[in-house]
Design a protein around this motif. Sequence first.
Motif, PDB file in Angstrom:
ATOM      1  N   PHE A 124       8.738 118.935 104.533  1.00  0.00           N
ATOM      2  CA  PHE A 124       7.973 117.941 103.788  1.00  0.00           C
ATOM      3  C   PHE A 124       8.931 116.877 103.256  1.00  0.00           C
ATOM      4  O   PHE A 124       9.988 117.210 102.707  1.00  0.00           O
ATOM      5  N   ALA A 125       8.533 115.619 103.388  1.00  0.00           N
ATOM      6  CA  ALA A 125       9.290 114.510 102.807  1.00  0.00           C
ATOM      7  C   ALA A 125       8.417 113.840 101.750  1.00  0.00           C
ATOM      8  O   ALA A 125       7.421 113.188 102.071  1.00  0.00           O
ATOM      9  N   TYR A 126       8.788 114.027 100.483  1.00  0.00           N
ATOM     10  CA  TYR A 126       8.006 113.531  99.349  1.00  0.00           C
ATOM     11  C   TYR A 126       8.547 112.188  98.889  1.00  0.00           C
ATOM     12  O   TYR A 126       9.763 111.999  98.747  1.00  0.00           O
TER      13      TYR A 126
ATOM     14  N   ALA B 262      13.185 115.209  98.546  1.00  0.00           N
ATOM     15  CA  ALA B 262      12.638 114.536  97.363  1.00  0.00           C
ATOM     16  C   ALA B 262      13.640 113.518  96.861  1.00  0.00           C
ATOM     17  O   ALA B 262      14.850 113.655  97.074  1.00  0.00           O
ATOM     18  N   PRO B 263      13.166 112.466  96.168  1.00  0.00           N
ATOM     19  CA  PRO B 263      14.075 111.434  95.649  1.00  0.00           C
ATOM     20  C   PRO B 263      15.085 112.000  94.664  1.00  0.00           C
ATOM     21  O   PRO B 263      14.867 113.063  94.055  1.00  0.00           O
ATOM     22  N   ALA B 264      16.166 111.287  94.502  1.00  0.00           N
ATOM     23  CA  ALA B 264      17.206 111.689  93.555  1.00  0.00           C
ATOM     24  C   ALA B 264      16.612 111.880  92.167  1.00  0.00           C
ATOM     25  O   ALA B 264      15.744 111.122  91.738  1.00  0.00           O
ATOM     26  N   GLY B 265      17.086 112.891  91.467  1.00  0.00           N
ATOM     27  CA  GLY B 265      16.604 113.170  90.127  1.00  0.00           C
ATOM     28  C   GLY B 265      15.468 114.170  90.083  1.00  0.00           C
ATOM     29  O   GLY B 265      15.124 114.671  89.012  1.00  0.00           O
TER      30      GLY B 265
ATOM     31  N   ALA C 291      19.444 108.236  98.850  1.00  0.00           N
ATOM     32  CA  ALA C 291      19.475 108.994  97.595  1.00  0.00           C
ATOM     33  C   ALA C 291      18.452 110.114  97.538  1.00  0.00           C
ATOM     34  O   ALA C 291      18.103 110.586  96.465  1.00  0.00           O
ATOM     35  N   ALA C 292      17.962 110.569  98.678  1.00  0.00           N
ATOM     36  CA  ALA C 292      17.066 111.728  98.701  1.00  0.00           C
ATOM     37  C   ALA C 292      17.876 113.001  98.935  1.00  0.00           C
ATOM     38  O   ALA C 292      18.992 112.961  99.454  1.00  0.00           O
ATOM     39  N   THR C 293      17.310 114.117  98.536  1.00  0.00           N
ATOM     40  CA  THR C 293      17.961 115.415  98.711  1.00  0.00           C
ATOM     41  C   THR C 293      16.985 116.355  99.391  1.00  0.00           C
ATOM     42  O   THR C 293      15.789 116.348  99.090  1.00  0.00           O
ATOM     43  N   THR C 294      17.492 117.167 100.314  1.00  0.00           N
ATOM     44  CA  THR C 294      16.667 118.181 100.974  1.00  0.00           C
ATOM     45  C   THR C 294      17.031 119.558 100.453  1.00  0.00           C
ATOM     46  O   THR C 294      18.209 119.941 100.428  1.00  0.00           O
TER      47      THR C 294
ATOM     48  N   SER D 104       7.161 123.393  94.696  1.00  0.00           N
ATOM     49  CA  SER D 104       7.145 122.618  93.459  1.00  0.00           C
ATOM     50  C   SER D 104       8.125 121.463  93.590  1.00  0.00           C
ATOM     51  O   SER D 104       9.280 121.658  93.995  1.00  0.00           O
ATOM     52  N   ILE D 105       7.670 120.255  93.256  1.00  0.00           N
ATOM     53  CA  ILE D 105       8.519 119.068  93.268  1.00  0.00           C
ATOM     54  C   ILE D 105       8.323 118.371  91.928  1.00  0.00           C
ATOM     55  O   ILE D 105       7.191 118.063  91.539  1.00  0.00           O
ATOM     56  N   GLY D 106       9.399 118.150  91.189  1.00  0.00           N
ATOM     57  CA  GLY D 106       9.242 117.502  89.900  1.00  0.00           C
ATOM     58  C   GLY D 106      10.545 117.359  89.145  1.00  0.00           C
ATOM     59  O   GLY D 106      11.632 117.682  89.650  1.00  0.00           O
ATOM     60  N   ASP D 107      10.430 116.891  87.929  1.00  0.00           N
ATOM     61  CA  ASP D 107      11.563 116.784  87.012  1.00  0.00           C
ATOM     62  C   ASP D 107      11.707 118.141  86.339  1.00  0.00           C
ATOM     63  O   ASP D 107      11.248 118.355  85.212  1.00  0.00           O
TER      64      ASP D 107
END
Length: 482
Positions: free
Chosen positions: A55-57, A179-182, A201-204, A221-224
């Motif tokens: 998945f690429a968010y 997911a994007p950086a951070g 700046a994305a990370t897998t 789960s994808i989030g801060d």
Amino acid sequence: MQLTSPRLRAALLAAASLTLVAAVVPPPQALGIGDPLFPELGNPGYDVLSYDLSFAYKNNSSPLDAVTVIDARSLARLETVNLDFTHGKVASAEVNGEPAAFGYVGEDLVLTPARPVEQDLPLHITVRHTSDPRGRGDGGWVVTEDGLAMANQADAAHRVFPCNDHPADKAYFTFRVSAPAGMTAVANGVPSALPARLTGAATTWTYRTLHPMATELAQVSIGDSAVVHRTGPHGLPLRDVVPAADRERLEPWLKKTAGHIEWMEARVGRYPFENYGVLIAKARTGFELETQTLSLFESALFAGSGGYPEWYVESVMVHELAHQWFGDSVSPRTWSDLWLNEGHATWYEALYADGLGKYSLERRMREAYQRSDQWRAAGGPPAAPKPAAPGEKIGLFRPAVYDGAALILYALRQEIGVKAFDRVERRWVGEHRDGVAGTEDFVRLASQEAGRDLGAFLEPWLYGKKTPAMPGHPEWSAPKSV
């Protein structure tokens, strides 16, 4: 999905040409394995061995680009291959390395291979698609304040990725989430590689399960998020995923899990998976969910003062933990066997509350007994629940399969005694670990431990319109009728 790759364009052109050839094949049909509650869920003809999901968010307002790779084995000669999938767009598909035509019928994605797949051969499927978190709130992706999570029970995994969406077909999973950086991405199982920084700046993040899993139990789960690690009983890795801003506030709750696992293990045996933890999401779902190794909870459950009492929150945490044995490790053969999942989780929830001295087990069972006939009339008996109304899948999860099903376990313990009942529980999760089992299997095992056939005793408890008399409690009033 932006189709900029020359290779991908070539695959699409090949698939388009296959569509012309496939015109002579009978039109595709929606299939299913005949589940009484979800007759078109699942697909015959193959056994899935593993899923590899990418998945690429980007953000909550955009579909995720995704690739689903399925390794399976054919159980019959297949001219077409049906997958459960909806709420996403397919760009291309391959079967055994060759482009395959595809089309939709109902909530089925039907693939037509370049040549039929013969029986008892490897089946390798690749589908490039989108996965859309927007739209109907009927399961699949759950939009949180800072990202996404999953809630796929009972029939919603195929709103996220193409699959054989029935718990009778368990498989191993690998997740690759960009997911994007951070942001932090977490999924079921254990990390299989260090997070890899990508361009832009994305990370897998990559995870894999060490035990087979039903599609309805998948979690991403994808989030801060903060990921909190600690060690549980006998060195078991514990991993909690919580909103980063709430990490310290939630710590008093998180540190309770090790004790909960010790409590469960004392009653049913060793925890069955590679790790465990809670995923606390800032979202309104109306439920908590036993996703395998990483149970999903609403953050509102842990509101603290002015919220739910501490004993209640702990008992709910134990409920989802108990599911790791009952429902996750031992999955239901059909969705009519749901009572085995929820009845057992409710049973251990009630036992835990009883042990805290807050809500006695006998009181809870007596109150359930008094309401049991009403629950059966509204939702059907525990082992033969009525289907949920269209568009209301949560309607399947009625009181009859929770406290009404726990009442069956109480009646069984009253009938065969505490020691025999405890042996039933341990044997059930031990003999069916990582497998699938149903109501008939449970009746058979209980009969073996009782030393006599319990079919006649359990049948009215499982399937009757009226609740039988409770063994050992002639003073309990008859259930109230509607």
